[in-house]
Design an enzyme around this catalytic site. Sequence first.
Site, PDB file in Angstrom:
ATOM      1  N   GLU A 133       0.818  -1.236  -0.050  1.00  0.00           N
ATOM      2  CA  GLU A 133      -0.028   0.049   0.106  1.00  0.00           C
ATOM      3  C   GLU A 133       0.739   1.189   0.066  1.00  0.00           C
ATOM      4  OE1 GLU A 133      -3.263   2.213   2.605  1.00  0.00           O
ATOM      5  OE2 GLU A 133      -2.764  -0.103   2.971  1.00  0.00           O
ATOM      6  N   SER A 152      -8.070   8.084  -1.423  1.00  0.00           N
ATOM      7  CA  SER A 152      -7.892   7.161  -0.587  1.00  0.00           C
ATOM      8  C   SER A 152      -7.771   7.649   1.150  1.00  0.00           C
ATOM      9  CB  SER A 152      -6.646   6.353  -0.656  1.00  0.00           C
ATOM     10  OG  SER A 152      -6.555   5.237   0.010  1.00  0.00           O
TER      11      SER A 152
END
Length: 235
Positions: A133, A152
Amino acid sequence: MNLGIVHGRSVGLELSLDDLQKVSDEVPFLADLKPSDKYVLEDVHKIGGTPAVIRYLLELGYLGGDCMTVTGKKMAENAQSYPRLPDGQVGPALVFEGEEAMLVAISENPSSFKGKAVVIRGVGPKGGPGMPEMLTPTSAIMGAGLGKVPFSGGSRGFVVGHICPEAQDGGSIRLVQNGDLISIDVQKRAINVELTDAELNERRKKWNPPPLKADRGVLHKEGTDNLAYTAYIID
C-alpha cells in the site's frame, strides 16, 4: 408558453419546443453552478476564472477568436496568456527506487517536491513484491502541505495507483529519470513522458532488470507470479 418561443416571435422567428430542445442538446454542459446546482462562482475563480473558461471555449471551437478586444489584440491572442482549466498536471519527474527512499527525501527537504511528478518504482506486484500500500508516501506529501484533491482518505493530488507493466517487468516507467517532463491528462486518461523514441531506445539499451527482492519463500512466489493490474488515475 416557453419564454424562448415568445422572444422568438418578438423578432419574427417562429420557434417550437423541438427547436429549443435541439439547441439544448448541442450546447455543451460546462459546470453545475448555483442557484440550481452544486458549485458557486468562487469555485470557478479557484480553477482559473472567466479567462480560463474563455480559453477552454476557444480551444474547443465554441468561441470565435477573431473578435477585436479593448487590448488592441484579438480574443484568441489574449487567450494565449490565460490559464488553462486544471484538467491534468505537468511536472518534472522526481524518481525514487522504493517507498523508503522517497520518505527519507521528503523528510529532509519537503520543498524539493513542490511542482514535481513523484515516481516511486519497485513497489508493484513483482517489484514490491506484492504491491504494498502506498498510503504512507502519499500521506507524507499531504503532510508537507503539497496536496489538495482527496485520494484514499489520506492522499491528495493527481495520484496514479499503479502503472502496468511495472518497472520490474520492463515497463516504460523504468526509463524515467529525474527532470523528465511528465504529463497526466485526466480528459484523455493518459500519462506521457516528453521523450523522443530515440531517447527512450537509448535508455532501453542500457537498462538491466533489477534483482528480485526475495529469492525464496512466499515473497519470492509473490514476486514471480504473473499478476495483472490496471493503471488508474484518481482525481
